[in-house]
Design a protein around this motif. Structure first.
Motif, mmCIF file in Angstrom:
data_model
loop_
_atom_site.group_PDB
_atom_site.id
_atom_site.type_symbol
_atom_site.label_atom_id
_atom_site.label_comp_id
_atom_site.label_asym_id
_atom_site.label_seq_id
_atom_site.Cartn_x
_atom_site.Cartn_y
_atom_site.Cartn_z
ATOM 1 N N MET A 1 -7.063 -28.356 18.933
ATOM 2 C CA MET A 1 -6.071 -29.391 19.227
ATOM 3 C C MET A 1 -5.516 -29.970 17.931
ATOM 4 S SD MET A 1 -6.570 -33.152 20.907
ATOM 5 C CE MET A 1 -7.053 -33.825 19.320
ATOM 6 N N ALA A 2 -4.184 -30.025 17.832
ATOM 7 C CA ALA A 2 -3.539 -30.588 16.638
ATOM 8 C C ALA A 2 -2.627 -31.736 17.049
ATOM 9 C CB ALA A 2 -2.745 -29.509 15.917
ATOM 10 N N LYS A 3 -2.399 -32.642 16.098
ATOM 11 C CA LYS A 3 -1.445 -33.734 16.317
ATOM 12 C C LYS A 3 -0.117 -33.325 15.693
ATOM 13 C CE LYS A 3 -4.884 -37.445 16.394
ATOM 14 N NZ LYS A 3 -5.304 -38.733 15.794
ATOM 15 N N ILE A 4 0.907 -33.218 16.523
ATOM 16 C CA ILE A 4 2.221 -32.735 16.070
ATOM 17 C C ILE A 4 3.241 -33.859 16.198
ATOM 18 C CG2 ILE A 4 3.980 -30.944 16.337
ATOM 19 C CD1 ILE A 4 1.240 -29.783 15.738
ATOM 20 N N LEU A 5 3.942 -34.123 15.105
ATOM 21 C CA LEU A 5 5.028 -35.105 15.107
ATOM 22 C C LEU A 5 6.364 -34.360 15.093
ATOM 23 C CD1 LEU A 5 6.303 -37.950 14.748
ATOM 24 C CD2 LEU A 5 5.898 -37.717 12.286
ATOM 25 N N ILE A 6 7.233 -34.668 16.044
ATOM 26 C CA ILE A 6 8.579 -34.079 16.091
ATOM 27 C C ILE A 6 9.569 -35.210 15.884
ATOM 28 C CG2 ILE A 6 10.238 -32.768 17.476
ATOM 29 C CD1 ILE A 6 7.893 -31.564 18.999
ATOM 30 N N ALA A 7 10.413 -35.072 14.857
ATOM 31 C CA ALA A 7 11.320 -36.171 14.491
ATOM 32 C C ALA A 7 12.692 -35.629 14.104
ATOM 33 C CB ALA A 7 10.726 -36.971 13.335
ATOM 34 N N GLY A 8 13.661 -36.515 14.140
ATOM 35 C CA GLY A 8 15.002 -36.158 13.692
ATOM 36 C C GLY A 8 15.200 -36.535 12.233
ATOM 37 N N LEU A 9 16.137 -35.865 11.582
ATOM 38 C CA LEU A 9 16.488 -36.199 10.196
ATOM 39 C C LEU A 9 17.999 -36.319 10.102
ATOM 40 C CD1 LEU A 9 15.282 -36.580 7.306
ATOM 41 C CD2 LEU A 9 15.938 -34.201 6.891
ATOM 42 N N GLY A 10 18.462 -37.472 9.578
ATOM 43 C CA GLY A 10 19.896 -37.707 9.484
ATOM 44 C C GLY A 10 20.442 -37.546 8.070
ATOM 45 N N LYS A 11 21.663 -38.049 7.878
ATOM 46 C CA LYS A 11 22.327 -37.919 6.575
ATOM 47 C C LYS A 11 21.890 -38.996 5.595
ATOM 48 C CE LYS A 11 26.668 -35.607 7.685
ATOM 49 N NZ LYS A 11 28.137 -35.676 7.525
ATOM 50 N N GLY A 12 21.380 -40.112 6.077
ATOM 51 C CA GLY A 12 21.034 -41.218 5.191
ATOM 52 C C GLY A 12 22.286 -41.986 4.777
ATOM 53 N N MET A 13 22.105 -42.926 3.857
ATOM 54 C CA MET A 13 23.223 -43.735 3.354
ATOM 55 C C MET A 13 23.474 -43.411 1.884
ATOM 56 S SD MET A 13 22.124 -47.362 5.059
ATOM 57 C CE MET A 13 23.610 -48.191 4.498
ATOM 58 N N ILE A 14 24.727 -43.528 1.440
ATOM 59 C CA ILE A 14 25.063 -43.235 0.039
ATOM 60 C C ILE A 14 24.547 -44.359 -0.857
ATOM 61 C CG2 ILE A 14 26.933 -42.915 -1.618
ATOM 62 C CD1 ILE A 14 28.558 -41.647 0.589
ATOM 63 N N ASP A 15 23.740 -43.971 -1.854
ATOM 64 C CA ASP A 15 23.219 -44.920 -2.842
ATOM 65 C C ASP A 15 24.333 -45.203 -3.852
ATOM 66 O OD1 ASP A 15 21.959 -45.966 -5.247
ATOM 67 O OD2 ASP A 15 20.060 -45.493 -4.240
ATOM 68 N N ARG A 16 24.699 -46.482 -4.015
ATOM 69 C CA ARG A 16 25.810 -46.843 -4.909
ATOM 70 C C ARG A 16 25.523 -46.475 -6.359
ATOM 71 N NH1 ARG A 16 27.213 -52.919 -2.634
ATOM 72 N NH2 ARG A 16 27.948 -52.258 -0.562
ATOM 73 N N ASN A 17 24.274 -46.485 -6.734
ATOM 74 C CA ASN A 17 23.931 -46.192 -8.127
ATOM 75 C C ASN A 17 23.963 -44.698 -8.425
ATOM 76 O OD1 ASN A 17 23.469 -48.951 -8.674
ATOM 77 N ND2 ASN A 17 21.405 -48.801 -7.773
ATOM 78 N N SER A 18 23.437 -43.897 -7.490
ATOM 79 C CA SER A 18 23.329 -42.459 -7.771
ATOM 80 C C SER A 18 24.392 -41.631 -7.072
ATOM 81 C CB SER A 18 21.946 -41.960 -7.327
ATOM 82 O OG SER A 18 21.812 -42.079 -5.918
ATOM 83 N N GLU A 19 25.150 -42.270 -6.173
ATOM 84 C CA GLU A 19 26.146 -41.552 -5.377
ATOM 85 C C GLU A 19 25.502 -40.463 -4.508
ATOM 86 O OE1 GLU A 19 29.426 -42.277 -5.103
ATOM 87 O OE2 GLU A 19 28.985 -44.012 -6.360
ATOM 88 N N GLU A 20 24.194 -40.561 -4.314
ATOM 89 C CA GLU A 20 23.490 -39.590 -3.471
ATOM 90 C C GLU A 20 23.100 -40.253 -2.151
ATOM 91 O OE1 GLU A 20 20.123 -38.054 -5.498
ATOM 92 O OE2 GLU A 20 21.280 -37.238 -7.176
ATOM 93 N N ARG A 21 22.994 -39.413 -1.144
ATOM 94 C CA ARG A 21 22.560 -39.915 0.158
ATOM 95 C C ARG A 21 21.039 -40.078 0.160
ATOM 96 N NH1 ARG A 21 26.062 -40.295 4.186
ATOM 97 N NH2 ARG A 21 28.134 -39.380 3.933
#
Length: 704
Positions: A1-21
């Protein structure tokens, strides 16, 4: 028996300092189920990090699109597992992911994300990670493609795994995917996988924590991770309520009912419905009605869903109904659920039970042959004989017989899948029509006591029965039972084979006044009584109730008188060289190489096993398909007599004394062949269908 986590992954928000999401760091609090207290997790980018720690997750599966921030997820798990984030290999794959995700849109090919490489990097880590890249789901085709891809992963789950679902990130439609996965796991995969938790990190509604403080000494702002498993429980309740309403099954929600008495009653009710145990259904409906107060105090979904459905079942299968009425209701209920075979089982049992009530038969199973004889006694051909019955009763009984016999044959054919698709449609369409007709038939009053009981005139119960018939005014029935009983008495006492031909022989002996017989007076009186009962049977003699009871008692005095029985024992018709008399043949009951010849169209495996076991058969012979057609059409054959002789020759060639003849066909012709076969010492048998406790159709065999 295993514990399995199923989750979604989105785009995130743009970081103003790095211009990265990216996801912004947050502090989360999550409830400890055992204590009810909350635990706080500080500075987490991903809510899944909290869940992995809190529930000790063994493997996390992420679902996202080409635009999800796979590069950040890759970096996160490299750091978590102690992989270098400065190597050329790391930077190359991270940049590859970033270049796709930052410009991705609904038209980006999902294969641009090299998910196989991602999955292979973390497949051997202590805590595994896997990603599924889906399309945006802009149309039906994309949705189905995504579904297939997700289900492939879900199918890889193992038995007894525990599933944790998170819907915090990604598109809003991702929550739908998570619920779809949940439904698929619980409804389709047969691995006993449990949904343990459905979580949502509520970043938009922060709580103030009075214990933990931020750097300025103010209450710490924490995002609560809430458990949405109640939605899953609601879905289970709705699904369970539907199963209860449609099929009488309470199994879906039993584990969510806290009251053990109600839980046990509902489980017993479902078991009864599925096993068709009428007594238990009535008993449990009664229990449910008695627990009305308990039902009204239920909380949550049960309060909204259960009372209405329970009330409907109580109305449909009320404990005050007659058993045959409940059986008809069950037949209709099974028809509505498309359980057509069960409909026919209940129709047949309703007729048996209804007839049992009329004839006051307590044990329906033991009395089925008797009941069947009553059901099929009146036909269009012989209805004129039943002048003492109302026209309505006669018509209803003829219709009852038609429904009973057609239902019995159909039930058998359904069991053996012998009907074509077109015939099946016609068979199915007859069910509601027959149920409606039976409800009308069951409303009519019928004369009680008209039952084909033992004709053994040496038994007291037969005379009690005859007098009961007299009280009910059923004189023709008395004539039939008494005259047949006298014949049976003479066959047995004179040691003569029971047959149509020998009826004349024993009747001639009885009526012969010239023959020297020790108890001639009793014999003459018995002859007169026989004539009287035959005339009463044929409605050709009028008689009062008082007179016929007197004749019944006179008959009893003669046939139970010891001196008369001793005198008749000394009569041997064979000694008188009566050419018309056929003695009972000697049958080799212990024959070792016993054979059976089958005179019927359908002879299934179950029947074959039963006759082999019961009669120790070594060889089975059956008529050819062409010959069986001729046998079926023999009644209308212009050369009937010639062909009856041909069938006798077939029997002669295949079986001998002590062998078995399984024969079913037109009554008159079958009777003739059976009597002929029995004269030769052949054991003639027929099959009777019976419904077992587990509702299977079983054939039992009896001698003619």
């Amino acid at each position: 028996m295993a514990k399995i986590l199923i989750a979604g992954l989105g785009k995130g928000m743009i970081d103003r300092n790095s211009e990265e999401r990216d996801y912004r760091k947050a502090d989360y609090k999550i409830k400890i189920e055992e204590t009810g207290e909350y635990k706080i997790y500080r500075d987490e980018y991903f809510v899944t990090s909290v869940l992995e720690k809190h529930y000790d997750i063994d493997k996390t599966i992420y679902i996202g699109t080409a635009g999800s921030m796979w590069d950040k997820l890759y970096t996160h798990y490299c750091k978590k597992n102690g992989f270098s984030t400065e190597s050329e290999e790391y930077e190359k794959y991270r940049d590859e992911l970033r270049n796709v995700t930052k410009n991705a849109n609904k038209n980006t090919d999902v294969l641009n994300i090299n998910s196989e490489k991602f999955n292979s990097i973390f497949e051997n880590t202590e805590k595994k990670v896997q990603i599924i890249v889906t399309k945006y789901g802009m149309n039906k085709n994309e949705i189905f493609e995504n579904f297939n891809k997700i289900i492939e992963i879900v199918n890889s789950l193992n038995k007894e795994d525990e599933i944790y679902l998170d819907i915090t990130h990604s598109f809003r439609s991702n929550a739908m995917w998570i619920f779809l996965v949940m439904n698929y796991i619980t409804e389709v995969i047969d691995k006993n996988i449990k949904i343990k938790m459905i979580t949502y990190g509520m970043l938009e509604e922060m709580d103030d924590d009075e214990i933990e403080k931020d750097l300025n000494g103010n209450p710490l702002k924490v995002a609560p991770i809430i458990n949405l498993k109640s939605f899953y429980d609601l879905m289970k309740w709705i699904k369970g309520a539907n199963a209860f309403k449609q099929y009488g099954n309470t199994y879906e929600f039993l584990d969510m009912i806290e009251d053990n008495k109600l839980k046990n009653t509902l489980e017993e009710f479902s078991n009864s419905m599925n096993m068709n145990y009428i007594g238990n259904i009535k008993e449990n409906i009664g229990k449910i009605n008695q627990m009305e107060k308990t039902i009204k105090t239920l909380d949550g979904p049960a309060k909204l869903l259960l009372p209405d459905i329970l009330e409907r079942f109580a109305q449909n299968f009320g404990e005050k109904q007659e058993t045959f009425e409940i059986l008809l209701d069950l037949a209709e209920w099974h028809y509505n659920q498309k359980r057509y075979s069960m409909s026919y089982v209940n129709i047949i049992e309703a007729i048996y039970t209804f007839t049992g009530k009329i004839l006051e038969v307590e044990d329906i199973n033991k009395g089925k042959e008797v009941l069947r004889e009553w059901i099929n006694r009146i036909t269009e051909e012989n209805r004129i004989k039943y002048k003492d019955l109302s026209e309505e009763e006669i018509s209803n009984r003829i219709k009852l017989s038609e429904i009973f016999e057609s239902s019995r044959i159909i039930r058998n054919n359904i069991s053996h899948t012998l009907e074509s698709r077109a015939e099946m449609q016609e068979i199915i369409s007859k069910i509601p029509e027959n149920i409606k007709k039976l409800r009308e038939i069951f409303k009519t009053e019928y004369k009680k006591g008209e039952i084909y009981e033992s004709q053994d005139l040496k038994m007291q119960q037969t005379y009690t029965f005859l007098e009961k018939l007299a009280e009910n005014g059923q004189f023709a029935e008395i004539g039939r039972v008494a005259s047949n009983g006298i014949y049976d008495f003479l066959f047995e006492e004179l040691g003569v084979q029971k047959s149509g031909e020998n009826k004349n022989t024993v009747k001639n002996w009885l009526d012969n006044k010239k023959e020297n017989f020790e108890k001639e007076l009793e014999k003459e009186q018995l002859s007169e009584l026989m004539q009287l009962f035959l005339e009463v049977k044929n409605n050709s003699r009028s008689i009062t109730r008082k007179e016929i009871i007197k004749k019944i008692r006179h008959l009893q005095n003669i046939l139970t008188k010891k001196s008369f029985l001793e005198a008749i024992e000394n009569v041997n018709l064979n000694d008188k060289r009566s050419s018309q008399t056929q003695q009972v043949p000697k049958i080799n009951v212990n024959k070792e190489d016993r054979k059976i010849l089958v005179f019927k169209e359908i002879f299934g495996e179950q029947e074959k096993k039963e006759v082999i076991k019961k009669y120790k058969i070594k060889r089975i012979s059956k008529l050819s398909s062409e010959t069986i057609k001729e046998w079926k059409n023999l009644e209308n054959d212009s050369n009937k007599e010639k062909n009856i002789k041909r069938f006798k020759d077939i029997i002669d060639r295949n079986i001998d004394s002590g062998d078995i003849l399984l024969i079913e066909g037109e009554v008159g012709i079958t009777f003739e062949l059976v009597n002929w076969a029995k004269e030769k010492g052949i054991i003639a048998i027929y099959g009777v269908e019976k419904v077992t406790d587990n509702l299977l159709l079983k054939v039992e065999f009896y001698e003619y």
